[in-house]
Write an enzyme that holds these catalytic residues in place. Structure first.
Site: not given
Ligand code: NAD
Length: 314
Positions: A250, A175
């Site tokens: 990030k 990634k």
């Molecule tokens: P986000 O912040 O919308 O979602 C993450 C969720 O995890 C939050 O709602 C948070 O409250 C929850 N969380 C944290 N700790 C927790 C726990 N202990 N128990 C339960 N819930 C918990 O982030 P996202 O955009 O959904 O991204 C998630 C992951 O995917 C990240 O690592 C990001 O880098 C990766 N990612 C995101 C994208 C994108 O376009 N958004 C694309 C590829 C990868």
């Protein structure tokens, strides 16, 4: 399969909803009230805690989709003497972490799960929220091939491509390597357009040449940083993401950590990290990362304001 799905944010909720719609037994949880409400509205069953989700689902698979490695490790191992997910899951449960986290954190997560008698895969994704909703994500998977075989169909419900990259942490490695290529190539394409502008070369003409020559790449033919040649690219909608600058920053921060740990000479990757770090300190955090072209234009004109340079005739 019986799945506990933890982390129901921008990516996690549509992924969990796709599993639910495909007939899997999914019990979800998120620490944020708003995320839990949205999950209920989407028809996903929601538990009162992460541990309750694992118990209520009688989970064979625990999927996590969190923001960072610290959250993943805390959830797996527990904090302050409280049991974590690994403490309550049935022996041999398969932990699948889809968050984007550092390679060394992913390896620690494997170790935590395995020392508690479980199995683990790191399975970060690309494809963004649009891909999560459409079920067209790409999964990059690190861990045992036999464990991946067990959940391949589950991942294919949420994605279109599943690539086994090797042992623990190598999904995360793929990634960050891919996104480092993307960052460097997006900057290279932007610099070429700005240079072309200064030489009097039209956007359409440069595109026509490079898109069919050796300069061809995704950053040009899909994410073209000037409006016109690719009507669907973010440049045509004032750089509304797309892939936001904050997420690119990030991923490059994770790449920089791996570069430093491994002692690799990655001068362009490091320069891209520095450019996106600055980009994400300002408005760029919420704009598509191809908006870096405005920073390049602004610096080319000896001004800090992208607005001064935007649309200026050349
Ligand atoms: P986000 O912040 O919308 O979602 C993450 C969720 O995890 C939050 O709602 C948070 O409250 C929850 N969380 C944290 N700790 C927790 C726990 N202990 N128990 C339960 N819930 C918990 O982030 P996202 O955009 O959904 O991204 C998630 C992951 O995917 C990240 O690592 C990001 O880098 C990766 N990612 C995101 C994208 C994108 O376009 N958004 C694309 C590829 C990868």
């Amino acid at each position: 399969m019986r799945v506990a799905f933890l982390g129901l944010g921008h990516m996690g909720l549509p992924m969990a909803a796709n599993l639910h719609r495909a007939g899997h037994r999914v019990v979800g949880f998120d620490v944020a009230d708003r995320a839990r409400d949205a999950a209920r509205e989407a028809g996903v069953e929601v538990a009162d805690s992460a541990l309750a989700a694992v118990r209520e689902a009688e989970a064979e698979v625990v999927v996590t989709m969190f923001q960072n490695g610290a959250q993943v490790l805390a959830a797996y191992a527990g904090v302050g003497g409280e049991p974590g997910l690994c403490g309550v899951a049935a022996p041999g449960t398969l932990f699948v972490d889809c968050s984007t986290i550092a390679v060394d954190d992913a390896r620690s997560a494997h170790t935590v799960a395995e020392s508690a008698g479980h199995r683990a895969l790191d399975a970060p994704v690309s494809g963004g929220v649009v891909g999560a909703e459409a079920g067209t994500l790409t999964f990059m998977v690190g861990g045992a091939a036999s464990d991946l075989d067990e959940v391949r169909a589950l991942l294919e419900t949420m994605g279109r491509r599943v690539v086994h990259c090797g042992g623990p942490g190598l999904g995360q490695a793929a990634k960050i390597c891919n996104n480092m290529i993307l960052a460097v190539s997006q900057i290279a394409v932007a610099e070429a357009f700005v240079l072309g502008e200064s030489l009097g070369l039209g956007h359409a003409e440069l595109y026509d040449v490079a898109a069919h020559a050796s300069g061809q790449c995704w950053a040009l033919t899909v994410n073209c940083p000037v409006p016109g040649p690719v009507p669907s690219s973010p440049a045509n909608r004032d750089f509304a993401p797309g892939f936001a600058g904050a997420l690119m920053d990030k991923d490059l921060t994770l790449a920089a950590r791996a570069i430093a740990d491994a002692g690799v000479s990655a001068r362009l990757g490091s320069a891209a990290h520095e450019m996106y770090r600055r980009f994400a300190e300002g408005e760029g955090a919420g704009r598509d990362f191809s908006g870096i072209i405005e920073t390049i234009r602004a610096h080319s004109r000896g001004t800090e304001s992208p607005d001064d340079a935007r649309g200026a005739p050349r």
